[in-house]
Design a protein around this motif. Structure first.
Motif, PDB file in Angstrom:
ATOM      1  N   LEU A   1       0.876  -1.205  -0.029  1.00  0.00           N
ATOM      2  CA  LEU A   1       0.154  -0.097   0.117  1.00  0.00           C
ATOM      3  C   LEU A   1       0.767   1.305  -0.053  1.00  0.00           C
ATOM      4  O   LEU A   1       0.580   2.201  -0.744  1.00  0.00           O
ATOM      5  CB  LEU A   1      -1.129   0.054   1.189  1.00  0.00           C
ATOM      6  N   SER A   2       2.098   1.223   0.630  1.00  0.00           N
ATOM      7  CA  SER A   2       2.713   2.406   0.804  1.00  0.00           C
ATOM      8  C   SER A   2       3.565   2.641  -0.604  1.00  0.00           C
ATOM      9  O   SER A   2       3.559   3.703  -1.136  1.00  0.00           O
ATOM     10  CB  SER A   2       3.960   2.196   1.799  1.00  0.00           C
ATOM     11  N   ARG A   3       3.971   1.650  -0.960  1.00  0.00           N
ATOM     12  CA  ARG A   3       4.572   1.783  -2.358  1.00  0.00           C
ATOM     13  C   ARG A   3       3.402   1.975  -3.585  1.00  0.00           C
ATOM     14  O   ARG A   3       3.898   2.943  -4.392  1.00  0.00           O
ATOM     15  CB  ARG A   3       4.968   0.271  -2.829  1.00  0.00           C
ATOM     16  N   LYS A   4       2.494   1.706  -3.435  1.00  0.00           N
ATOM     17  CA  LYS A   4       1.343   2.031  -4.223  1.00  0.00           C
ATOM     18  C   LYS A   4       0.887   3.671  -4.184  1.00  0.00           C
ATOM     19  O   LYS A   4       0.784   4.251  -5.079  1.00  0.00           O
ATOM     20  CB  LYS A   4       0.057   1.393  -4.038  1.00  0.00           C
ATOM     21  N   LYS A   5       1.032   3.993  -2.884  1.00  0.00           N
ATOM     22  CA  LYS A   5       0.752   5.610  -2.789  1.00  0.00           C
ATOM     23  C   LYS A   5       2.150   6.430  -3.276  1.00  0.00           C
ATOM     24  O   LYS A   5       1.679   7.368  -3.861  1.00  0.00           O
ATOM     25  CB  LYS A   5       0.653   5.726  -1.180  1.00  0.00           C
ATOM     26  N   ILE A   6       3.221   5.857  -3.112  1.00  0.00           N
ATOM     27  CA  ILE A   6       4.206   6.636  -3.489  1.00  0.00           C
ATOM     28  C   ILE A   6       4.217   6.533  -5.228  1.00  0.00           C
ATOM     29  O   ILE A   6       4.494   7.617  -5.749  1.00  0.00           O
ATOM     30  CB  ILE A   6       5.635   5.941  -2.917  1.00  0.00           C
ATOM     31  N   VAL A   7       4.106   5.478  -5.852  1.00  0.00           N
ATOM     32  CA  VAL A   7       3.836   5.480  -7.177  1.00  0.00           C
ATOM     33  C   VAL A   7       2.735   6.428  -7.546  1.00  0.00           C
ATOM     34  O   VAL A   7       2.987   7.099  -8.677  1.00  0.00           O
ATOM     35  CB  VAL A   7       3.614   4.026  -7.756  1.00  0.00           C
TER      36      VAL A   7
END
Length: 267
Positions: A35-41
């Protein structure tokens, strides 16, 4: 014996519970990371989208400005050059016919000479607007001094200037961008700001060029983004971007306008 089996079952249960907890914790960490990676992307994509939109706006403003300039040149050619050439052509045909009295001949000849002088003056004016000769020959400092003096002589606006600009500090193309920026700012001050006074200041600080322009015009509300992003300001923003610079605007309604442009170490 039963007691040993009971203890072993308890150990197995504890181990199973521990493994299960570890699996749950691992799964939670994986989900959190995902989820964190998704938000960063998503943020990166949003940032890129904004940059692309901004670039499109700048390109659009450049195209609109170029088209506006082409129309102005076409209008100047039609109004100033074509009409005068028509006068010359008509009078030249009168001379060709050869059926003129001496006084008529002199009148026609004077008309042709006068129209020719005016045509040459119009052509020089158009060429000057396209690329001021003084900018090409002597550089930005002299070109800006001539520009400010021409407005001072016209009495449309009084411009004070302090130009601590070393010759050839910017490339010739960059100097042209700066010259067009100043033209746009002065015209905005007169047309929109109704300013009576303005000032131009150029200084070199730590190898960076800092340009400051101030007028005492009507100003505007800085929170009004539509006002800030008018065609004139978009044109200026585009040129500042081409100069690899940045700018800051300070303005309030009925309290004038100020812009500071910084060009970072262009050498």
């Amino acid at each position: 014996m039963e007691e040993i089996f009971s203890n072993e079952n308890q150990v197995i249960q504890v181990v199973l519970i521990g493994v299960l907890m570890l699996l749950l914790m691992g799964s939670a960490l994986l989900i959190f990371f995902f989820l964190s990676r998704k938000k960063i992307v998503e943020k990166e994509l949003e940032k890129k989208s904004l940059e692309i939109t901004h670039q499109r706006e700048m390109i659009s403003s450049i195209i609109v400005t170029q088209e506006k300039e082409r129309k102005r040149i076409a209008q100047d050619l039609h109004d100033d050059i074509s009409s005068k050439l028509n006068v010359i052509n008509l009078n030249a045909n009168l001379l060709k016919d050869g059926e003129l009295k001496p006084e008529e001949y002199l009148l026609v000849n004077d008309t042709i000479l006068e129209a020719t002088d005016k045509t040459l003056e119009s052509a020089r004016k158009i060429a000057h607007n396209l690329l001021p000769p003084i900018l090409d020959k002597f550089g930005l400092k002299d070109a800006l001094e001539e520009l400010a003096d021409s407005f001072n002589n016209s009495r449309k606006i009084k411009i004070e200037y302090i130009l601590n600009y070393p010759k050839d500090f910017l490339s010739s193309q960059s100097e042209l961008h700066m010259f067009r920026i100043v033209q746009e700012l002065i015209n905005n001050s007169i047309r929109h700001g109704k300013a009576k006074n303005s000032s131009i200041n150029i200084e070199i600080i730590n190898k960076n060029l800092r340009f400051t322009y101030i007028d005492n015009g009507k100003g505007f509300n800085q929170n009004n983004l539509d006002h800030q992003k008018g065609l004139g300001m978009k044109n200026i923003e585009s040129r500042v971007s081409l100069l690899n610079g940045n700018y800051q605007i300070k303005s309030q309604k009925d309290k004038g306008f100020k812009i500071i442009i910084t060009i970072i170490n262009p050498s």
